[in-house]
Design a protein around this motif. Structure first.
Motif, PDB file in Angstrom:
ATOM      1  N   MET B   1       0.833  -1.219   0.000  1.00 13.01           N
ATOM      2  CA  MET B   1       0.000   0.000   0.000  1.00 13.01           C
ATOM      3  C   MET B   1       0.868   1.270   0.000  1.00 13.01           C
ATOM      4  SD  MET B   1      -3.184   0.885   0.248  1.00 13.01           S
ATOM      5  CE  MET B   1      -3.789   2.508  -0.005  1.00 13.01           C
ATOM      6  N   ILE B   2       1.713   1.357   1.076  1.00 10.29           N
ATOM      7  CA  ILE B   2       2.648   2.491   1.139  1.00 10.29           C
ATOM      8  C   ILE B   2       4.052   1.919   1.278  1.00 10.29           C
ATOM      9  CG2 ILE B   2       3.400   4.525   2.446  1.00 10.29           C
ATOM     10  CD1 ILE B   2       0.518   4.891   3.333  1.00 10.29           C
ATOM     11  N   SER B   3       4.929   2.383   0.391  1.00 12.63           N
ATOM     12  CA  SER B   3       6.298   1.888   0.434  1.00 12.63           C
ATOM     13  C   SER B   3       7.268   3.071   0.430  1.00 12.63           C
ATOM     14  CB  SER B   3       6.508   0.978  -0.786  1.00 12.63           C
ATOM     15  OG  SER B   3       7.872   0.708  -0.924  1.00 12.63           O
ATOM     16  N   ILE B   4       8.103   3.131   1.472  1.00 10.86           N
ATOM     17  CA  ILE B   4       9.058   4.244   1.583  1.00 10.86           C
ATOM     18  C   ILE B   4      10.472   3.662   1.593  1.00 10.86           C
ATOM     19  CG2 ILE B   4       9.836   6.150   3.068  1.00 10.86           C
ATOM     20  CD1 ILE B   4       6.980   6.277   4.172  1.00 10.86           C
ATOM     21  N   GLU B   5      11.321   4.235   0.713  1.00  8.77           N
ATOM     22  CA  GLU B   5      12.696   3.713   0.631  1.00  8.77           C
ATOM     23  C   GLU B   5      13.692   4.858   0.707  1.00  8.77           C
ATOM     24  OE1 GLU B   5      13.898   1.150  -2.682  1.00  8.77           O
ATOM     25  OE2 GLU B   5      11.878   0.294  -2.574  1.00  8.77           O
ATOM     26  N   ASN B   6      14.604   4.753   1.648  1.00 14.82           N
ATOM     27  CA  ASN B   6      15.709   5.722   1.809  1.00 14.82           C
ATOM     28  C   ASN B   6      15.240   7.174   1.698  1.00 14.82           C
ATOM     29  OD1 ASN B   6      17.515   3.573   1.988  1.00 14.82           O
ATOM     30  ND2 ASN B   6      17.635   3.478  -0.256  1.00 14.82           N
ATOM     31  N   LEU B   7      14.191   7.476   2.372  1.00 12.92           N
ATOM     32  CA  LEU B   7      13.615   8.833   2.269  1.00 12.92           C
ATOM     33  C   LEU B   7      14.317   9.802   3.213  1.00 12.92           C
ATOM     34  CD1 LEU B   7       9.957   9.679   1.742  1.00 12.92           C
ATOM     35  CD2 LEU B   7      11.109  10.791   3.623  1.00 12.92           C
ATOM     36  N   ASN B   8      14.676  10.974   2.647  1.00 14.73           N
ATOM     37  CA  ASN B   8      15.307  12.029   3.450  1.00 14.73           C
ATOM     38  C   ASN B   8      14.547  13.332   3.255  1.00 14.73           C
ATOM     39  OD1 ASN B   8      18.089  11.066   4.588  1.00 14.73           O
ATOM     40  ND2 ASN B   8      17.892  10.167   2.524  1.00 14.73           N
ATOM     41  N   ARG B   9      14.602  14.138   4.300  1.00 11.00           N
ATOM     42  CA  ARG B   9      13.982  15.475   4.160  1.00 11.00           C
ATOM     43  C   ARG B   9      14.863  16.480   4.880  1.00 11.00           C
ATOM     44  NH1 ARG B   9      12.289  19.706   2.349  1.00 11.00           N
ATOM     45  NH2 ARG B   9      10.164  20.517   2.656  1.00 11.00           N
ATOM     46  N   TYR B  10      15.274  17.492   4.120  1.00 12.47           N
ATOM     47  CA  TYR B  10      16.086  18.568   4.705  1.00 12.47           C
ATOM     48  C   TYR B  10      15.259  19.846   4.708  1.00 12.47           C
ATOM     49  CZ  TYR B  10      19.932  15.436   3.374  1.00 12.47           C
ATOM     50  OH  TYR B  10      20.756  14.355   3.213  1.00 12.47           O
ATOM     51  N   PHE B  11      15.429  20.657   5.715  1.00 10.17           N
ATOM     52  CA  PHE B  11      14.846  22.010   5.720  1.00 10.17           C
ATOM     53  C   PHE B  11      15.997  22.985   5.764  1.00 10.17           C
ATOM     54  CE2 PHE B  11      11.018  19.948   7.695  1.00 10.17           C
ATOM     55  CZ  PHE B  11      10.151  20.238   6.659  1.00 10.17           C
ATOM     56  N   LYS B  12      15.877  24.055   4.995  1.00 10.06           N
ATOM     57  CA  LYS B  12      16.940  25.062   4.998  1.00 10.06           C
ATOM     58  C   LYS B  12      16.460  26.310   5.698  1.00 10.06           C
ATOM     59  CE  LYS B  12      20.102  23.983   1.320  1.00 10.06           C
ATOM     60  NZ  LYS B  12      20.720  24.368   0.069  1.00 10.06           N
ATOM     61  N   SER B  13      17.319  26.860   6.552  1.00 11.96           N
ATOM     62  CA  SER B  13      17.015  28.137   7.163  1.00 11.96           C
ATOM     63  C   SER B  13      18.294  28.956   7.043  1.00 11.96           C
ATOM     64  CB  SER B  13      16.629  27.925   8.633  1.00 11.96           C
ATOM     65  OG  SER B  13      16.523  29.173   9.279  1.00 11.96           O
ATOM     66  N   GLY B  14      18.290  29.906   6.107  1.00  9.07           N
ATOM     67  CA  GLY B  14      19.503  30.667   5.817  1.00  9.07           C
ATOM     68  C   GLY B  14      20.561  29.718   5.281  1.00  9.07           C
ATOM     69  N   ASP B  15      21.730  29.720   5.895  1.00 10.87           N
ATOM     70  CA  ASP B  15      22.806  28.843   5.426  1.00 10.87           C
ATOM     71  C   ASP B  15      22.758  27.479   6.111  1.00 10.87           C
ATOM     72  OD1 ASP B  15      23.696  30.844   3.796  1.00 10.87           O
ATOM     73  OD2 ASP B  15      25.107  31.656   5.301  1.00 10.87           O
ATOM     74  N   THR B  16      21.897  27.398   7.116  1.00 12.70           N
ATOM     75  CA  THR B  16      21.860  26.148   7.878  1.00 12.70           C
ATOM     76  C   THR B  16      20.853  25.181   7.285  1.00 12.70           C
ATOM     77  OG1 THR B  16      22.088  27.639   9.747  1.00 12.70           O
ATOM     78  CG2 THR B  16      21.834  25.303  10.262  1.00 12.70           C
ATOM     79  N   SER B  17      21.259  23.899   7.222  1.00 12.14           N
ATOM     80  CA  SER B  17      20.367  22.864   6.715  1.00 12.14           C
ATOM     81  C   SER B  17      20.058  21.876   7.842  1.00 12.14           C
ATOM     82  CB  SER B  17      21.061  22.152   5.545  1.00 12.14           C
ATOM     83  OG  SER B  17      20.234  21.143   5.074  1.00 12.14           O
ATOM     84  N   PHE B  18      18.762  21.575   8.005  1.00  9.01           N
ATOM     85  CA  PHE B  18      18.361  20.629   9.053  1.00  9.01           C
ATOM     86  C   PHE B  18      17.949  19.323   8.407  1.00  9.01           C
ATOM     87  CE2 PHE B  18      17.486  24.902  10.657  1.00  9.01           C
ATOM     88  CZ  PHE B  18      18.124  24.872  11.886  1.00  9.01           C
ATOM     89  N   HIS B  19      18.531  18.249   8.877  1.00 14.64           N
ATOM     90  CA  HIS B  19      18.202  16.931   8.345  1.00 14.64           C
ATOM     91  C   HIS B  19      17.061  16.360   9.201  1.00 14.64           C
ATOM     92  CE1 HIS B  19      20.042  13.018   6.527  1.00 14.64           C
ATOM     93  NE2 HIS B  19      18.796  13.228   6.158  1.00 14.64           N
ATOM     94  N   VAL B  20      15.852  16.515   8.743  1.00 17.85           N
ATOM     95  CA  VAL B  20      14.686  16.215   9.583  1.00 17.85           C
ATOM     96  C   VAL B  20      14.271  14.747   9.507  1.00 17.85           C
ATOM     97  CG1 VAL B  20      12.292  16.851  10.054  1.00 17.85           C
ATOM     98  CG2 VAL B  20      13.904  18.591   9.341  1.00 17.85           C
ATOM     99  N   LEU B  21      14.390  14.181   8.310  1.00 15.07           N
ATOM    100  CA  LEU B  21      14.114  12.738   8.168  1.00 15.07           C
ATOM    101  C   LEU B  21      15.336  12.071   7.564  1.00 15.07           C
ATOM    102  CD1 LEU B  21      10.422  12.656   6.804  1.00 15.07           C
ATOM    103  CD2 LEU B  21      11.200  12.151   9.122  1.00 15.07           C
TER     104      LEU B  21
END
Lengths: 402, 231
Positions: B1-21
């Motif tokens: 039904m739902i398949s997730i593989e090697n999923l990443n999510r970054y958020f950027k705030s100015g020069d800083t990047s947050f690795h959220v997932l």
């Protein structure tokens, strides 16, 4: 519109229009301020345009009746009375079909330094006869000419009544005599734009009041039916006498337009105020949509609405506001200008005139102007809503809902 | 039904990047009820948003019913959300000026249904969520538990196959939380795939939940737990 009615008695339109009307009526308080301010601006703009269109129309109607050429005698650059003997040579120029000697001038009412426009008319002349037909029939004319009588504009009539001359006035002639003339009739209100301060007298009586010699006229009017011949005829007339000036209908029109444009300056300020206010409304609308609609739009998007669906909803919502404001604003302006006679605003146009003018504004609807108002108002207004809506819609719904 | 593989999510705030997932891998089968368990900031809401198509992954694969939704254009992703996903938010997210039933109908507005069909579906959803008696009440005048039930009805109205719940009991008292869980059980019995992101311990012992997926700092921290086992 209660939800009970939609569950129990389904609405016979599409769900989209049901939701549109639902949102519109349930959030009417949100729209009311914008509608009211838009109404005021549209009312002001439409009123100004109605007044100016009406006056322009009246001027054009009046100018249509003006002669094609007026021949004046010039002395030291100023107009002086012309000799009546100039008429015969003019009649001999090929292309001219009608030559009329005109007698007019201003008579100053000394007590207040106000003045009347005295116009001498040859009541036996066929053209004058036709022009005055609507005011006087044959019986009236006989009675009018049997003694010293005058026709007066409405402004003159009111003015003389205020100075205790309800039925007659004794003019002081340049010779120092008093000439008592009875008021025979008051000219109709519709002619107030040009005849408000006018007194129409038989030619001889007008000359006597203005102190003109029997063989003098103020100027000579003539018509040339073929427009292409105007320049030729003007050259021929100019060649007759060295102290002669030819004024064409175009020159008169320009003079009117200059006067009109001067008055238009005052309206320009009103327009600017209206436009500045409108820009402020647009900015407020833009900022309001951006701040207050974010969560709402984000939620619709999260619940499966596409960007197109959101834009469609907001477009229809805005177009309803625009159309309501436009129709109500224009109808109110029409009522204010053509039914109430545009109190206050009319004074800006006619204020400063010699005599208080109770001009009747002839209803004129210029659809070109109305469509321009609609576009000038509607396009930026819709854009001020749809641009922020689009900006919010394209951001991730999750971010918009925060 | 739902398949997730090697999923990443970054958020950027100015020069800083947050690795959220971070490198998320997850499979959810049709009809399953899965609980994403973690403290605030663990990434479970972001993961849920990506599954709902409300947010997009920075990298990795996400398939729902075999279809990759990560890069779908707006029109398709909206249609996907409208047909397949029902979302229950933490703060209910109701339009307060509209009544309960009017809120419930919102997901159906862009559909091609007529008003009679819309009314029928709204009625049925309100019944399932046990809130029919408040159908005409403005959302702003409902209690927290009632609002939550309206939100459930709204999530069900388009008959989606997947129900995503983001901290569904965070604003409810214990009684209402238990009632919510009862409704969730009904939905599970109806064959819906349910994914709940929560830190509420009430969800630790759900009889109908197949798994608890613990999350921490953007990752699935350990092997998934069976229902009833301690973290």
């Amino acid at each position: 519109m209660s939800s009970k009615s939609f569950l129990d008695k389904p609405f016979f339109g599409s769900p989209f229009f049901f939701f549109l009307t639902l949102e519109f009526f349930k959030e009417r308080k949100k729209h009311i301020g914008v509608v009211v301010i838009s109404l005021v601006i549209l009312f002001l703009l439409s009123s100004v345009l109605f007044i100016s269109s009406s006056i322009r129309y009246s001027i054009e109607q009046t100018l249509d009746k003006e002669p094609d050429f007026v021949v004046q005698k010039i002395q030291g650059g100023e107009r002086v009375n012309a000799p009546a003997e100039w008429i015969d040579p003019l009649l001999e120029i090929y292309g001219i079909n009608k030559v009329t000697a005109r007698v007019y001038g201003r008579y100053f009412f000394k007590a207040k330094r106000d003045s009347f426009l005295i116009v001498g008319v040859d009541f036996m002349d066929e053209q004058s006869h036709k022009t005055l037909e609507s005011i006087m029939d044959e019986t009236d004319l006989k009675s009018f000419l049997s003694s010293d009588n005058m026709l007066v504009g409405e402004g003159v009539s009111i003015y003389l009544k205020e100075h205790f001359y309800p039925n007659h006035y004794s003019f002081l002639t340049p010779k120092g005599d008093f000439k008592k003339i009875n008021i025979f009739k008051v000219l109709p209100k519709e002619s107030n734009l040009i005849a408000n301060d006018m007194i129409i007298l038989p030619m001889d009586l007008a000359k006597e009041v203005l102190g003109m010699g029997e063989d003098e006229v103020t100027d000579i009017a003539l018509n040339v039916p073929n427009d292409d011949e105007w320049d030729n005829v003007a050259d021929k007339i100019s060649a007759f006498y060295y102290d002669l000036r030819v004024v064409t209908k175009h020159d008169i029109k320009k003079a009117y337009e200059n006067l009109y444009n001067y008055k238009g300056g005052v309206f320009l300020i009103l327009f600017l105020i209206a436009i500045v206010t409108f820009v402020l409304i647009l900015y407020q609308r833009y900022a309001m949509v951006y701040s207050s609609e974010r969560r709402h739009i984000g939620l619709l998007r999260a619940l499966g609405w596409s960007i197109r669906d959101v834009l469609k909803l907001k477009f229809f919502e805005t177009i309803i506001i625009v159309i309501i404001s436009f129709i109500v604003g224009v109808v109110l302006a029409y009522f204010y200008v053509f039914v109430l006679g545009a109190p206050l605003l009319k004074e800006i146009f006619l204020g400063g005139a010699n005599m208080k003018n109770s001009l009747v504004l002839v209803p004129v609807l210029d659809f070109g102007v109305l469509s321009s108002i609609f576009l000038i108002y509607a396009v930026p207004f819709i854009a001020a809503v749809l641009i922020p809506v689009w900006k919010i819609s394209v951001t991730d719904p999750k971010e918009a809902m925060l | 039904m739902i398949s997730i593989e090697n999923l990443n999510r970054y958020f950027k705030s100015g020069d800083t990047s947050f690795h959220v997932l971070k490198d998320i891998n997850l499979e959810v089968l049709e009809g399953e009820c899965v609980v994403l368990r973690g403290v605030s900031g663990s990434g479970k809401t972001t993961l849920l948003s990506i599954m709902a198509g409300l947010d997009r992954p920075s990298s990795g694969k996400l398939l729902v019913d075999g279809e990759s939704i990560a890069k779908l254009p707006d029109l398709h992703i909206s249609a996907f959300r409208a047909k397949k996903i029902g979302i229950i938010f933490q703060h209910f997210n109701l339009l307060e000026h509209l009544s309960a039933s009017e809120n419930v109908m919102i997901p159906l507005i862009p559909s091609e249904l007529n008003m009679t069909e819309v009314a029928q579906r709204v009625k049925r959803s309100l019944e399932i969520a046990n809130i029919s008696h408040k159908a005409t009440r403005p959302a702003g005048r409902l209690s927290g538990g009632e609002k939550q039930r309206v939100a459930i009805a709204r999530a069900l109205v388009a008959d989606p196959s997947v129900i995503l719940c983001d901290e569904p009991t965070a604003n409810l008292d214990r009684d209402n939380s238990l009632k919510f869980i009862d409704i969730l059980k009904d939905l599970h019995n109806m064959g819906k795939t349910i994914i709940v992101a929560t830190h509420d311990p009430l969800f630790d012992n759900l009889s109908f939940a197949s798994r608890i997926v613990p999350m921490q700092d953007g990752s699935i921290v350990s092997k998934e737990q069976g229902v009833g086992s301690s973290e």
